[in-house]
Design a protein around this motif. Sequence first.
Motif, mmCIF file in Angstrom:
data_model
loop_
_atom_site.group_PDB
_atom_site.id
_atom_site.type_symbol
_atom_site.label_atom_id
_atom_site.label_comp_id
_atom_site.label_asym_id
_atom_site.label_seq_id
_atom_site.Cartn_x
_atom_site.Cartn_y
_atom_site.Cartn_z
ATOM 1 N N GLN A 128 -15.898 -15.696 6.581
ATOM 2 C CA GLN A 128 -15.993 -14.148 6.580
ATOM 3 C C GLN A 128 -14.920 -13.604 5.752
ATOM 4 O OE1 GLN A 128 -18.153 -12.475 8.486
ATOM 5 N NE2 GLN A 128 -18.763 -14.839 9.275
ATOM 6 N N SER A 129 -13.898 -14.234 5.106
ATOM 7 C CA SER A 129 -13.084 -13.603 4.307
ATOM 8 C C SER A 129 -13.746 -13.052 2.972
ATOM 9 C CB SER A 129 -12.097 -14.701 3.837
ATOM 10 O OG SER A 129 -11.255 -15.120 4.997
ATOM 11 N N LEU A 130 -12.936 -12.032 2.513
ATOM 12 C CA LEU A 130 -13.440 -11.376 1.159
ATOM 13 C C LEU A 130 -13.557 -12.282 0.021
ATOM 14 C CD1 LEU A 130 -12.342 -7.752 1.656
ATOM 15 C CD2 LEU A 130 -14.522 -8.725 1.988
ATOM 16 N N PRO A 131 -14.477 -12.196 -1.084
ATOM 17 C CA PRO A 131 -14.268 -13.082 -2.169
ATOM 18 C C PRO A 131 -13.143 -12.253 -3.122
ATOM 19 C CG PRO A 131 -16.289 -11.689 -2.106
ATOM 20 C CD PRO A 131 -15.604 -11.519 -0.884
ATOM 21 N N ARG A 132 -12.853 -13.049 -3.944
ATOM 22 C CA ARG A 132 -11.669 -12.436 -4.975
ATOM 23 C C ARG A 132 -12.304 -11.445 -5.720
ATOM 24 N NH1 ARG A 132 -11.069 -14.641 -10.627
ATOM 25 N NH2 ARG A 132 -12.849 -16.160 -10.992
ATOM 26 N N THR A 133 -11.467 -10.534 -6.198
ATOM 27 C CA THR A 133 -11.845 -9.552 -7.053
ATOM 28 C C THR A 133 -11.576 -9.883 -8.482
ATOM 29 O OG1 THR A 133 -9.967 -8.161 -6.689
ATOM 30 C CG2 THR A 133 -11.867 -7.660 -5.533
ATOM 31 N N ASP A 134 -11.911 -9.290 -9.728
ATOM 32 C CA ASP A 134 -11.461 -9.728 -11.090
ATOM 33 C C ASP A 134 -11.276 -8.309 -11.871
ATOM 34 O OD1 ASP A 134 -11.362 -10.420 -13.593
ATOM 35 O OD2 ASP A 134 -13.365 -11.595 -13.442
ATOM 36 N N THR A 135 -9.863 -8.101 -11.871
ATOM 37 C CA THR A 135 -9.432 -6.866 -12.580
ATOM 38 C C THR A 135 -9.281 -7.127 -14.147
ATOM 39 O OG1 THR A 135 -7.078 -7.228 -12.382
ATOM 40 C CG2 THR A 135 -8.258 -6.318 -10.549
ATOM 41 N N GLY A 136 -9.224 -8.244 -14.711
ATOM 42 C CA GLY A 136 -8.939 -8.475 -16.059
ATOM 43 C C GLY A 136 -7.637 -8.886 -16.494
ATOM 44 N N SER A 137 -6.630 -8.700 -15.392
ATOM 45 C CA SER A 137 -5.362 -9.235 -16.023
ATOM 46 C C SER A 137 -4.955 -9.899 -14.887
ATOM 47 C CB SER A 137 -4.361 -7.939 -16.239
ATOM 48 O OG SER A 137 -3.956 -7.002 -15.051
ATOM 49 N N LEU A 138 -3.604 -10.663 -15.003
ATOM 50 C CA LEU A 138 -3.073 -11.682 -14.137
ATOM 51 C C LEU A 138 -2.576 -10.667 -13.006
ATOM 52 C CD1 LEU A 138 -2.135 -14.354 -12.865
ATOM 53 C CD2 LEU A 138 -0.088 -14.191 -14.204
ATOM 54 N N LEU A 139 -1.731 -9.740 -13.352
ATOM 55 C CA LEU A 139 -0.905 -8.966 -12.223
ATOM 56 C C LEU A 139 -1.899 -8.339 -11.538
ATOM 57 C CD1 LEU A 139 1.675 -7.788 -11.211
ATOM 58 C CD2 LEU A 139 1.742 -6.160 -13.154
ATOM 59 N N GLY A 140 -2.847 -7.575 -12.045
ATOM 60 C CA GLY A 140 -3.966 -6.858 -11.392
ATOM 61 C C GLY A 140 -4.565 -7.777 -10.353
ATOM 62 N N ASP A 141 -4.836 -8.849 -10.659
ATOM 63 C CA ASP A 141 -5.622 -9.969 -9.594
ATOM 64 C C ASP A 141 -4.635 -10.366 -8.648
ATOM 65 O OD1 ASP A 141 -7.799 -9.549 -11.348
ATOM 66 O OD2 ASP A 141 -7.795 -11.654 -12.119
ATOM 67 N N LEU A 142 -3.505 -10.530 -8.982
ATOM 68 C CA LEU A 142 -2.616 -11.163 -7.891
ATOM 69 C C LEU A 142 -2.181 -9.711 -7.085
ATOM 70 C CD1 LEU A 142 0.073 -13.395 -10.028
ATOM 71 C CD2 LEU A 142 -2.070 -13.770 -8.712
ATOM 72 N N LYS A 143 -1.971 -8.463 -7.554
ATOM 73 C CA LYS A 143 -1.839 -7.377 -6.758
ATOM 74 C C LYS A 143 -3.044 -7.353 -5.706
ATOM 75 C CE LYS A 143 1.348 -4.382 -8.924
ATOM 76 N NZ LYS A 143 1.451 -2.876 -9.560
ATOM 77 N N ALA A 144 -4.257 -7.608 -6.172
ATOM 78 C CA ALA A 144 -5.569 -7.378 -5.565
ATOM 79 C C ALA A 144 -5.481 -8.274 -4.211
ATOM 80 C CB ALA A 144 -6.681 -7.729 -6.310
ATOM 81 N N ASN A 145 -5.176 -9.615 -4.788
ATOM 82 C CA ASN A 145 -4.899 -10.772 -3.657
ATOM 83 C C ASN A 145 -3.869 -10.475 -2.664
ATOM 84 O OD1 ASN A 145 -4.781 -13.222 -2.192
ATOM 85 N ND2 ASN A 145 -3.921 -14.326 -3.866
ATOM 86 N N ALA A 146 -2.725 -9.928 -3.176
ATOM 87 C CA ALA A 146 -1.569 -9.532 -2.147
ATOM 88 C C ALA A 146 -1.632 -8.407 -1.136
ATOM 89 C CB ALA A 146 -0.376 -8.972 -3.164
ATOM 90 N N ARG A 147 -2.644 -7.302 -1.643
ATOM 91 C CA ARG A 147 -3.062 -6.418 -0.964
ATOM 92 C C ARG A 147 -3.809 -6.708 0.255
ATOM 93 N NH1 ARG A 147 -2.774 -0.597 -4.013
ATOM 94 N NH2 ARG A 147 -0.504 -0.653 -4.701
#
Lengths: 203, 203
Positions: free
Chosen positions: A77-96
Amino acid sequence: MNAEEADPGTVRPGGRTARVRAAVLTAAGDALAQQGFAHLDLADIARRAEVGKTTVYRRWGTVTSLMADLLMDMAEQSLPRTDTGSLLGDLKANARLVQRTLADPRQGALFKAVIAAATCDSRTADALHRFYDIRIAEWAPCVQQAIERGEAPEGTDTHEVIRAVSAPLYYRLLTSAVPLDEAVADRAAEAAAAAARAGAYKR
Amino acid sequence: MNAEEADPGTVRPGGRTARVRAAVLTAAGDALAQQGFAHLDLADIARRAEVGKTTVYRRWGTVTSLMADLLMDMAEQSLPRTDTGSLLGDLKANARLVQRTLADPRQGALFKAVIAAATCDSRTADALHRFYDIRIAEWAPCVQQAIERGEAPEGTDTHEVIRAVSAPLYYRLLTSAVPLDEAVADRAAEAAAAAARAGAYKR
């Protein structure tokens, strides 16, 4: 008429089974979040789910099996990852995503309960480890993309960077009373991104 | 003759009380490491410690009080920080101390058990949070020294850097089956030092 005796004509093939599973896993999650794992009981979960006790015993047999199935469902049921185009953006999306999950009263209590249960039972521990392997593997490709963009050095352990984002959030959840807010999530992402850029996660 | 009836002439003032406490806390730690917290029982701990049951009930009263005292003793018994003269050296010393503790079969099982117990009981959680506050405060001055040497920017949250060293070790202990070795400890120290240098822990 209980869930076991639903009219077959009104249900898609497999529908009743899926509905029973969903009801039982929701009830198990509620019980864990409210009472912790120490008092988990299949008969109580069957009552909460309004499902026949024999169905629950036949399908799961033990609390341990039910916990393993719950963890598998949580991974599915977990959400799939998002792709923001930058490492920091992606890691922030994961962290949040992790922070929102752990800060939610039901979900936070549920995660504490399954982590506690895993310390007492090796089969639950195996299921918990699989849950985290699946979640880490879901997000690791964002680090591979960052390596290809030159944002992290070749040879960076992609899974370890994703674990580094989650670790401070779980550590805070389990060892302090300080609430998990977005600033904590962003700091976890920034620290992991900075350490990755500096080569701290090279194999 | 049990520990309560030791000849007062053979014991320094306060010695019997301290000896009883040490025996009971060791027995409680053994029981937690072997069985987890769910089956902790004061009478069983008194038997293991070879101390009168009434002494244990009179002094601690509940399993929760005994857990709180055990955590206070664990904080008191913890090693003081080492001073190597560099941020990375100090953080590696801290990381290896945490890693050795968690990789030790008895200590690792004991930490898992108290973390699990804290998820079920708010007074145990308070005691656990105090334990970590004490340990973090013991090591935080090494980050202050690093700021003064110019190894980390002004305004760095010294406690947060120390938490960042421990977090990946606890996360691995609780969410994976991968053993905690020195390489994992060194990587945790290197990542925290790199992120601190990059300003990720600035307030």
